[in-house]
Design a protein around this motif. Structure first.
Motif, PDB file in Angstrom:
ATOM      1  N   LEU A 196     101.622 -24.804  20.068  1.00 48.39           N
ATOM      2  CA  LEU A 196     102.087 -24.278  18.762  1.00 48.39           C
ATOM      3  C   LEU A 196     100.776 -24.316  17.766  1.00 48.39           C
ATOM      4  CD1 LEU A 196     105.395 -26.576  18.598  1.00 48.39           C
ATOM      5  CD2 LEU A 196     105.151 -24.025  18.963  1.00 48.39           C
ATOM      6  N   GLY A 197      99.960 -25.032  17.959  1.00 46.16           N
ATOM      7  CA  GLY A 197      98.493 -25.136  17.357  1.00 46.16           C
ATOM      8  C   GLY A 197      97.950 -23.841  17.495  1.00 46.16           C
ATOM      9  N   LYS A 198      98.252 -22.975  18.474  1.00 43.14           N
ATOM     10  CA  LYS A 198      97.669 -21.779  18.813  1.00 43.14           C
ATOM     11  C   LYS A 198      98.582 -20.408  18.219  1.00 43.14           C
ATOM     12  CE  LYS A 198      94.005 -23.162  20.841  1.00 43.14           C
ATOM     13  NZ  LYS A 198      92.883 -23.475  19.902  1.00 43.14           N
ATOM     14  N   THR A 199      99.724 -20.949  17.682  1.00 44.27           N
ATOM     15  CA  THR A 199     100.456 -19.838  16.839  1.00 44.27           C
ATOM     16  C   THR A 199     100.110 -19.720  15.462  1.00 44.27           C
ATOM     17  OG1 THR A 199     102.423 -21.223  16.285  1.00 44.27           O
ATOM     18  CG2 THR A 199     102.347 -20.373  18.756  1.00 44.27           C
ATOM     19  N   ASP A 200     100.916 -18.707  14.877  1.00 49.18           N
ATOM     20  CA  ASP A 200     100.445 -18.696  13.475  1.00 49.18           C
ATOM     21  C   ASP A 200     101.775 -18.968  12.580  1.00 49.18           C
ATOM     22  OD1 ASP A 200     101.633 -16.526  13.805  1.00 49.18           O
ATOM     23  OD2 ASP A 200     100.158 -15.336  12.648  1.00 49.18           O
ATOM     24  N   LYS A 201     102.706 -19.497  13.334  1.00 47.75           N
ATOM     25  CA  LYS A 201     104.016 -19.785  12.795  1.00 47.75           C
ATOM     26  C   LYS A 201     104.122 -21.363  11.874  1.00 47.75           C
ATOM     27  CE  LYS A 201     106.594 -16.628  14.823  1.00 47.75           C
ATOM     28  NZ  LYS A 201     107.393 -15.646  13.962  1.00 47.75           N
ATOM     29  N   PRO A 202     104.560 -21.293  10.774  1.00 41.76           N
ATOM     30  CA  PRO A 202     104.838 -22.501  10.221  1.00 41.76           C
ATOM     31  C   PRO A 202     105.809 -23.403  11.149  1.00 41.76           C
ATOM     32  CG  PRO A 202     105.453 -21.064   8.700  1.00 41.76           C
ATOM     33  CD  PRO A 202     105.390 -20.338  10.080  1.00 41.76           C
ATOM     34  N   ILE A 203     105.266 -24.671  11.204  1.00 41.19           N
ATOM     35  CA  ILE A 203     105.991 -25.617  12.253  1.00 41.19           C
ATOM     36  C   ILE A 203     106.764 -26.812  11.578  1.00 41.19           C
ATOM     37  CG2 ILE A 203     105.607 -27.179  14.249  1.00 41.19           C
ATOM     38  CD1 ILE A 203     104.838 -24.323  15.001  1.00 41.19           C
ATOM     39  N   LEU A 204     107.852 -27.124  11.607  1.00 38.36           N
ATOM     40  CA  LEU A 204     108.601 -28.150  10.920  1.00 38.36           C
ATOM     41  C   LEU A 204     108.548 -29.380  12.021  1.00 38.36           C
ATOM     42  CD1 LEU A 204     110.694 -28.976   8.496  1.00 38.36           C
ATOM     43  CD2 LEU A 204     112.425 -28.781  10.100  1.00 38.36           C
ATOM     44  N   LEU A 205     107.704 -30.237  11.764  1.00 40.53           N
ATOM     45  CA  LEU A 205     107.591 -31.398  12.859  1.00 40.53           C
ATOM     46  C   LEU A 205     108.259 -32.480  12.330  1.00 40.53           C
ATOM     47  CD1 LEU A 205     105.762 -32.600  15.175  1.00 40.53           C
ATOM     48  CD2 LEU A 205     104.151 -33.263  13.478  1.00 40.53           C
ATOM     49  N   LYS A 206     109.541 -32.939  13.326  1.00 36.76           N
ATOM     50  CA  LYS A 206     110.135 -34.123  12.876  1.00 36.76           C
ATOM     51  C   LYS A 206     109.637 -35.314  13.227  1.00 36.76           C
ATOM     52  CE  LYS A 206     114.786 -32.389  12.220  1.00 36.76           C
ATOM     53  NZ  LYS A 206     116.122 -32.786  12.095  1.00 36.76           N
ATOM     54  N   ARG A 207     109.641 -36.573  12.748  1.00 39.29           N
ATOM     55  CA  ARG A 207     109.203 -37.817  12.971  1.00 39.29           C
ATOM     56  C   ARG A 207     109.828 -38.197  14.101  1.00 39.29           C
ATOM     57  NH1 ARG A 207     109.511 -42.872   9.090  1.00 39.29           N
ATOM     58  NH2 ARG A 207     108.217 -44.449  10.612  1.00 39.29           N
ATOM     59  N   GLY A 208     109.298 -38.628  15.254  1.00 38.96           N
ATOM     60  CA  GLY A 208     109.953 -39.301  16.260  1.00 38.96           C
ATOM     61  C   GLY A 208     110.955 -40.597  15.924  1.00 38.96           C
ATOM     62  N   LEU A 209     111.825 -41.029  16.476  1.00 39.49           N
ATOM     63  CA  LEU A 209     112.695 -42.037  16.391  1.00 39.49           C
ATOM     64  C   LEU A 209     112.294 -43.342  16.282  1.00 39.49           C
ATOM     65  CD1 LEU A 209     114.378 -39.634  18.002  1.00 39.49           C
ATOM     66  CD2 LEU A 209     115.990 -41.558  18.692  1.00 39.49           C
ATOM     67  N   ALA A 210     110.955 -43.600  16.744  1.00 36.98           N
ATOM     68  CA  ALA A 210     110.269 -44.957  16.544  1.00 36.98           C
ATOM     69  C   ALA A 210     108.727 -44.566  16.583  1.00 36.98           C
ATOM     70  CB  ALA A 210     110.768 -45.844  17.905  1.00 36.98           C
ATOM     71  N   ASN A 211     108.446 -43.774  15.585  1.00 36.73           N
ATOM     72  CA  ASN A 211     107.122 -43.786  15.385  1.00 36.73           C
ATOM     73  C   ASN A 211     106.571 -44.032  14.046  1.00 36.73           C
ATOM     74  OD1 ASN A 211     107.642 -41.066  17.600  1.00 36.73           O
ATOM     75  ND2 ASN A 211     106.017 -42.541  17.947  1.00 36.73           N
ATOM     76  N   SER A 212     105.356 -44.583  13.993  1.00 37.18           N
ATOM     77  CA  SER A 212     104.632 -44.841  12.767  1.00 37.18           C
ATOM     78  C   SER A 212     104.134 -43.504  12.116  1.00 37.18           C
ATOM     79  CB  SER A 212     103.432 -45.829  13.025  1.00 37.18           C
ATOM     80  OG  SER A 212     102.468 -44.858  13.790  1.00 37.18           O
ATOM     81  N   TYR A 213     103.769 -43.944  10.758  1.00 39.00           N
ATOM     82  CA  TYR A 213     103.147 -43.011   9.792  1.00 39.00           C
ATOM     83  C   TYR A 213     102.000 -42.260  10.618  1.00 39.00           C
ATOM     84  CZ  TYR A 213     106.110 -44.605   5.826  1.00 39.00           C
ATOM     85  OH  TYR A 213     107.361 -44.913   5.201  1.00 39.00           O
ATOM     86  N   GLN A 214     101.136 -43.152  11.067  1.00 44.01           N
ATOM     87  CA  GLN A 214      99.985 -42.602  11.850  1.00 44.01           C
ATOM     88  C   GLN A 214     100.337 -42.057  12.928  1.00 44.01           C
ATOM     89  OE1 GLN A 214      96.449 -44.676  11.360  1.00 44.01           O
ATOM     90  NE2 GLN A 214      95.744 -44.645  13.365  1.00 44.01           N
TER      91      GLN A 214
END
Ligand code: PEP
Ligand code: MN
Length: 339
Positions: A196-214
């Motif tokens: 997805l980093g190689k596309t030019d589309k906006p990406i809505l990235l959802k936070r994982g169920l148990a992931n920290s901010y970092q």
């Protein structure tokens, strides 16, 4: 490391500095603001002598930064990122309301939902075509056909569409999709993020169920490191010991991310709550906390929805909520100087 330059730095000295940094294999991300220009240095900066940089005429200050994320870091990019989608903008003081069913179920279902959410004030249409379901026996989505139906709804209503990708092999179907959603379960699917980093589309990235901010920001960094800087962060609730709600909405993420990053932040109150009756309050709280928008599940007939009916709003409720959200957003905007 970040280098803050003095106002109107001498161009020759600046070019010399950049040349020298590049000779040390350092990538430079320049951010020009009204008051000052900032150089974000990415690469192995351990060999760079901070005192030497500080001594240069054109340099105001030099800071080593601890965070491993650079491109999404606000220190490198003090201004908010604003992402253009169709005729709308995400971030930069706009309130984005993405609304629609959890899943695209049929032509009639998605068209009626699209018309209803548009009339109610939504700025984008959501709808899952590829569905990540916990059970393999649950409805898996209409897949390619679902995307085609979303395109139909977009054509009729003019609403840009946001829908989830589950695997890089599906990318060809997303040509006419305006925003590609990465679901919570795929937040750390690094191979997908790289594609997805190689596309030019906006990406809505959802936070994982148990992931920290970092960890969340490192996933955004994966997409941005590939060259696609159009990332929208989405908090959708995390796993805690509480079972009354489906997940626990982490409202503190909004002001925290505003400090840590320049990327827009969207809240998904539907997957956080799991219960439609809680969605309006959580939505209002999100806007009051400074979120750039919401993604809300809306279904014309939630009782018969093929997925997530219990957390879906009916269009009339969404319509009343949208009015309230725009009003809260206006008040928050006008109070900015006071608080
Ligand atoms: C969705 O948006 O329908 C969805 C599956 O969301 P999440 O990835 O947050 O569970
Ligand atoms: Mn859903």
């Amino acid at each position: 490391m970040i280098v803050i330059l003095k106002k109107n730095p001498d161009q020759n000295q600046l070019d010399n500095l950049k040349r020298w940094l590049r000779s040390k294999n350092i990538d430079i991300h320049e951010s020009t603001g009204v008051e000052s220009t900032i150089l974000g240095l990415v690469g192995d900066t351990t060999t760079i002598d901070i005192n030497l940089l500080n001594a240069l005429d054109i340099v105001e200050d030099v800071k080593r930064i601890q965070e491993p994320y650079k491109k999404c870091n606000r220190k490198f990019h003090p201004e908010d990122t604003v992402i253009k989608v169709g005729n709308t903008q995400i971030g930069g003081g706009n309130l984005t309301l993405m609304a629609g069913p959890c899943a695209v179920e049929s032509e009639e279902q998605i068209l009626s939902a699209a018309r209803a959410v548009k009339a109610a004030g939504a700025t984008m249409l959501r709808g899952g075509a590829f569905k990540p379901r916990t059970s393999p026996y649950s409805f898996q989505g209409l897949r390619e056909e679902g995307i085609r139906l979303l395109e139909l709804a977009k054509k009729e209503t003019g609403l840009p569409i946001v829908t989830e990708i589950m695997d890089a092999s599906q990318l060809d179907c997303f040509e006419n999709v305006d925003v590609i959603q990465v679901g919570a379960r795929n937040m750390q699917n690094f191979e997908l993020l790289k594609v997805l980093g190689k596309t030019d589309k906006p990406i809505l990235l959802k936070r994982g169920l148990a992931n920290s901010y970092q960890e969340f920001l490192m996933s955004a960094e994966y997409i941005m490191a590939g060259g696609n800087e159009k990332v929208i962060l989405c908090e959708r609730g995390i796993r805690t010991f509480e079972t009354y709600t489906r997940n626990t909405l982490d409202i503190a993420l909004v002001p925290s991310m505003k400090q840590l990053s320049h990327l827009p932040i969207i809240i998904d109150p539907s997957h956080a709550a799991g219960k439609y009756a809680l969605v309006p309050s959580l939505s209002c709280a999100a806007v009051a906390a400074g979120a750039d928008g919401l993604i809300i599940e809306v279904h014309c007939d939630p009782e018969h929805a093929l997925s997530d009916g219990p957390q879906s709003l009916k269009p009339d409720v969404f319509g009343r909520l949208a009015k309230k959200l725009y009003a809260i957003h206006d008040v928050m905007g006008s109070m900015e100087e006071v608080l």
